[in-house]
Design a protein around this motif. Structure first.
Motif, PDB file in Angstrom:
ATOM      1  N   GLY A  26      77.719  16.372  55.682  1.00 39.15           N
ATOM      2  CA  GLY A  26      77.575  16.243  54.230  1.00 39.15           C
ATOM      3  C   GLY A  26      76.333  16.955  53.720  1.00 39.15           C
ATOM      4  N   LEU A  27      75.219  16.814  54.437  1.00 35.66           N
ATOM      5  CA  LEU A  27      73.999  17.518  54.048  1.00 35.66           C
ATOM      6  C   LEU A  27      74.159  19.031  54.191  1.00 35.66           C
ATOM      7  N   GLY A  41      76.313  20.194  51.320  1.00 33.06           N
ATOM      8  CA  GLY A  41      75.530  20.100  50.091  1.00 33.06           C
ATOM      9  C   GLY A  41      74.544  21.245  49.954  1.00 33.06           C
ATOM     10  N   ALA A  42      73.940  21.645  51.075  1.00 35.42           N
ATOM     11  CA  ALA A  42      73.007  22.771  51.052  1.00 35.42           C
ATOM     12  C   ALA A  42      73.740  24.073  50.714  1.00 35.42           C
ATOM     13  N   PHE A  68      76.496  24.313  48.948  1.00 38.34           N
ATOM     14  CA  PHE A  68      76.862  24.213  47.535  1.00 38.34           C
ATOM     15  C   PHE A  68      75.667  24.535  46.640  1.00 38.34           C
ATOM     16  N   GLN A  69      74.486  24.066  46.989  1.00 37.40           N
ATOM     17  CA  GLN A  69      73.290  24.367  46.203  1.00 37.40           C
ATOM     18  C   GLN A  69      72.974  25.855  46.233  1.00 37.40           C
ATOM     19  N   CYS A  81      75.309  27.580  43.858  1.00 37.78           N
ATOM     20  CA  CYS A  81      74.927  27.338  42.461  1.00 37.78           C
ATOM     21  C   CYS A  81      73.728  28.189  42.060  1.00 37.78           C
TER      22      CYS A  81
END
Length: 79
Positions: A25-26, A29-30, A32-33, A36
């Protein structure tokens, strides 16, 4: 003294399901960031431009349109 040193690998327990879930998950998430941040930095060209169409509005209200008489419909003048 040589017998006191133990060079065998340490016993590391296998990660549990929740630890694996947290790690993935981390990681996602990284990623995805980063996507963005890159979307903000890198401009994307627009493929189509919206043409500005001028619309002409006609005022159909009478000269006394600021008066609001209850029960009486507003009168409209046509041009």
């Amino acid at each position: 003294m040589a017998s006191d040193l133990d060079f065998s690998p340490l016993e590391v327990p296998e990660p549990t399901f929740l630890e694996n879930l947290l790690w993935y998950g981390l990681f996602l998430g990284a990623i995805f960031q980063l996507i963005c941040v890159l979307a903000i930095i890198i401009p994307i060209p627009k493929f189509h431009e919206v043409e500005h169409v001028e619309t002409h509005t006609v005022n159909f209200c009478s000269k006394n349109h600021h008066r609001n008489i209850p029960g009486k419909p507003k009168e409209f003048k046509t041009l």
